[in-house]
Enzyme design. Structure first.
Site, PDB file in Angstrom:
ATOM      1  N   ASN A 179      -1.822  16.810  15.062  1.00 26.99           N
ATOM      2  CA  ASN A 179      -0.546  16.653  15.774  1.00 26.99           C
ATOM      3  C   ASN A 179       0.572  16.101  14.892  1.00 26.99           C
ATOM      4  OD1 ASN A 179       1.275  15.929  18.212  1.00 26.99           O
ATOM      5  ND2 ASN A 179       0.876  13.956  17.222  1.00 26.99           N
ATOM      6  N   TYR A 218      11.332  23.494   8.916  1.00 30.34           N
ATOM      7  CA  TYR A 218      10.467  23.114  10.045  1.00 30.34           C
ATOM      8  C   TYR A 218       9.846  24.374  10.665  1.00 30.34           C
ATOM      9  CZ  TYR A 218       9.004  21.052  14.513  1.00 30.34           C
ATOM     10  OH  TYR A 218       8.272  20.651  15.611  1.00 30.34           O
ATOM     11  N   LYS A 252       5.848  25.497  10.894  1.00 36.26           N
ATOM     12  CA  LYS A 252       5.143  25.731  12.156  1.00 36.26           C
ATOM     13  C   LYS A 252       4.569  27.150  12.219  1.00 36.26           C
ATOM     14  CE  LYS A 252       5.409  21.657  13.817  1.00 36.26           C
ATOM     15  NZ  LYS A 252       4.206  20.872  14.152  1.00 36.26           N
ATOM     16  N   ILE A 273      10.172  18.834  24.061  1.00 38.95           N
ATOM     17  CA  ILE A 273       9.442  17.693  24.615  1.00 38.95           C
ATOM     18  C   ILE A 273      10.241  16.416  24.323  1.00 38.95           C
ATOM     19  CG2 ILE A 273       7.212  16.511  24.696  1.00 38.95           C
ATOM     20  CD1 ILE A 273       6.930  19.531  25.299  1.00 38.95           C
TER      21      ILE A 273
HETATM   22  P1  NAP Z   1       7.476  11.943  16.956  1.00 37.59           P
HETATM   23  O1  NAP Z   1       7.799  11.301  18.245  1.00 37.59           O
HETATM   24  O2  NAP Z   1       8.441  11.856  15.840  1.00 37.59           O
HETATM   25  O3  NAP Z   1       6.058  11.388  16.471  1.00 37.59           O
HETATM   26  C1  NAP Z   1       5.495  11.850  15.276  1.00 37.59           C
HETATM   27  C2  NAP Z   1       4.129  11.257  15.092  1.00 37.59           C
HETATM   28  O4  NAP Z   1       3.603  11.734  13.837  1.00 37.59           O
HETATM   29  C3  NAP Z   1       4.164   9.737  14.999  1.00 37.59           C
HETATM   30  O5  NAP Z   1       2.968   9.209  15.534  1.00 37.59           O
HETATM   31  C4  NAP Z   1       4.225   9.497  13.484  1.00 37.59           C
HETATM   32  O6  NAP Z   1       3.681   8.288  13.054  1.00 37.59           O
HETATM   33  C5  NAP Z   1       3.304  10.626  12.997  1.00 37.59           C
HETATM   34  N1  NAP Z   1       3.523  10.951  11.601  1.00 37.59           N
HETATM   35  C6  NAP Z   1       4.669  11.379  11.019  1.00 37.59           C
HETATM   36  N2  NAP Z   1       4.469  11.594   9.707  1.00 37.59           N
HETATM   37  C7  NAP Z   1       3.177  11.297   9.456  1.00 37.59           C
HETATM   38  C8  NAP Z   1       2.375  11.312   8.306  1.00 37.59           C
HETATM   39  N3  NAP Z   1       2.865  11.669   7.133  1.00 37.59           N
HETATM   40  N4  NAP Z   1       1.076  10.926   8.407  1.00 37.59           N
HETATM   41  C9  NAP Z   1       0.563  10.533   9.599  1.00 37.59           C
HETATM   42  N5  NAP Z   1       1.271  10.513  10.735  1.00 37.59           N
HETATM   43  C10 NAP Z   1       2.573  10.873  10.668  1.00 37.59           C
HETATM   44  O7  NAP Z   1       7.211  13.498  17.137  1.00 37.59           O
HETATM   45  P2  NAP Z   1       6.640  14.318  18.395  1.00 37.59           P
HETATM   46  O8  NAP Z   1       7.804  14.917  19.063  1.00 37.59           O
HETATM   47  O9  NAP Z   1       5.677  13.497  19.157  1.00 37.59           O
HETATM   48  O10 NAP Z   1       5.882  15.490  17.635  1.00 37.59           O
HETATM   49  C11 NAP Z   1       4.474  15.539  17.477  1.00 37.59           C
HETATM   50  C12 NAP Z   1       4.089  16.935  17.008  1.00 37.59           C
HETATM   51  O11 NAP Z   1       4.522  17.880  17.973  1.00 37.59           O
HETATM   52  C13 NAP Z   1       4.768  17.341  15.707  1.00 37.59           C
HETATM   53  O12 NAP Z   1       3.878  18.114  14.948  1.00 37.59           O
HETATM   54  C14 NAP Z   1       5.942  18.172  16.163  1.00 37.59           C
HETATM   55  O13 NAP Z   1       6.348  19.083  15.184  1.00 37.59           O
HETATM   56  C15 NAP Z   1       5.348  18.855  17.368  1.00 37.59           C
HETATM   57  N6  NAP Z   1       6.327  19.346  18.330  1.00 37.59           N
HETATM   58  C16 NAP Z   1       7.267  18.502  18.902  1.00 37.59           C
HETATM   59  C17 NAP Z   1       8.173  19.028  19.829  1.00 37.59           C
HETATM   60  C18 NAP Z   1       9.204  18.182  20.516  1.00 37.59           C
HETATM   61  O14 NAP Z   1      10.076  18.762  21.195  1.00 37.59           O
HETATM   62  N7  NAP Z   1       9.164  16.872  20.435  1.00 37.59           N
HETATM   63  C19 NAP Z   1       8.131  20.393  20.142  1.00 37.59           C
HETATM   64  C20 NAP Z   1       7.201  21.206  19.540  1.00 37.59           C
HETATM   65  C21 NAP Z   1       6.297  20.666  18.654  1.00 37.59           C
HETATM   66  P3  NAP Z   1       4.579   7.027  12.604  1.00 37.59           P
HETATM   67  O15 NAP Z   1       4.851   6.343  13.893  1.00 37.59           O
HETATM   68  O16 NAP Z   1       3.741   6.250  11.705  1.00 37.59           O
HETATM   69  O17 NAP Z   1       5.823   7.555  11.962  1.00 37.59           O
END
Ligand code: NAP
Length: 263
Positions: free
Chosen positions: A94, A167, A171, A200
């Site tokens: 994730n 990005y 993906k 999200i």
């Molecule tokens: P987020 O709120 O920014 O959280 C990102 C998470 O990834 C945090 O737990 C962060 O940990 C961790 N992380 C970042 N860089 C890392 C690294 N180098 N090593 C280990 N952990 C790391 O993002 P999110 O929206 O929850 O997204 C989670 C996933 O879903 C991502 O892959 C994103 O691309 C995907 N996604 C998100 C959306 C959206 O709309 N939000 C839509 C489609 C897909 P720290 O707290 O330590 O920084």
């Protein structure tokens, strides 16, 4: 579930990863959660906060701090989980990042490209390789063991965004990684799935909240609401519980219908 299965979730400290961890804890899994930080400056999120919430749900939670783009860290991560739980039933890839700055693709820098791809695809690809080797080994010892791997990609795997090309490219690559791992591991009884979230509500989308509020109200998302980390968590938990046992390689949209082609 009789005996608690174990899920290793990267990026479990906040946002979607946190949602996945808590939904899986509710559904009877123990969790190993990884992120780069144990807690946020305000202590409102972070691995330790998620651990507390998971324990309230009677799950065990092992926090493992480290950077998923550092391939040397993968061995430590898997060793710590194995020492604590003795098994990994589910790997959820994730962890992911957006570019630090959204820029037109004609301005994308090599530094931003490398950062995004090294976390979003290179890290996930090689962590999966290590986990898959371990799962194959464990399966040989215990034929009843039914592990699975879930990749959290994005609608950006197939949609173009001019201001974050790196990005979208990461993906699209992650989506293909899920597809090929599903092919490679099917004969070993290891199912692999791709979950494709839409818009999200998390830290990642905070900076573009107003723009997405408008797009959602205009019907860009047919279900006309933001997605939540719980929406994604519920889908992952269903896959991990084996509800889609004959569907390896499946792509599950959690996007409020953004996959529907309309005119
Ligand atoms: P987020 O709120 O920014 O959280 C990102 C998470 O990834 C945090 O737990 C962060 O940990 C961790 N992380 C970042 N860089 C890392 C690294 N180098 N090593 C280990 N952990 C790391 O993002 P999110 O929206 O929850 O997204 C989670 C996933 O879903 C991502 O892959 C994103 O691309 C995907 N996604 C998100 C959306 C959206 O709309 N939000 C839509 C489609 C897909 P720290 O707290 O330590 O920084």
């Amino acid at each position: 579930m009789d005996k608690r299965k174990v899920a290793l979730i990267t990026g479990a400290s906040r946002g979607i990863g946190r949602g996945i961890a808590l939904e899986m804890a509710k559904k009877g899994f123990n969790i190993a959660g990884n992120a780069t930080r144990l807690s946020s400056p305000d202590n409102k999120s972070g691995l330790l906060e998620v651990k507390k919430r998971a324990e309230e749900l009677e799950a065990e939670f092992l926090p493992v701090q480290g950077d998923i783009s550092d391939l040397d860290f993968h061995e430590k991560l898997i060793d710590e989980v194995m020492q604590k739980f003795g098994v990994i039933d589910v790997l959820v890839n994730n962890a992911g990042v957006a570019p630090l700055e959204r820029k037109d693709m004609l301005e994308t820098t090599p530094e931003s490209f490398d950062r995004v791809l090294s976390i979003n695809i290179r890290g996930a690809f090689f962590l999966t390789q290590k986990a898959a080797r371990l799962m194959i080994e464990l399966k040989q010892k215990s034929p009843d063991y039914r592990p699975c791997i879930v990749f959290i990609s994005s609608v950006s795997a197939v949609l173009s965004s001019l201001s974050r090309a790196e990005y979208c490219i990461s993906k699209a690559a992650l989506s293909q990684a899920a597809h090929i791992y599903a092919h490679r591991l099917a004969g070993h009884g290891i199912n692999v799935y791709e979950i494709r979230p839409g818009i999200i509500e998390t830290d990642m989308t905070k900076s573009v909240k107003k723009k997405y509020d408008r797009l959602i109200s205009e019907g860009f998302v047919p279900q006309k609401r933001w997605g939540t980390p719980e929406d994604v968590g519920k889908a992952v938990a269903a896959l991990a519980r084996g509800e889609f046992a004959y569907s390896t390689g499946a792509v599950i949209e959690v996007s409020g219908g953004m996959n529907i082609r309309m005119f």
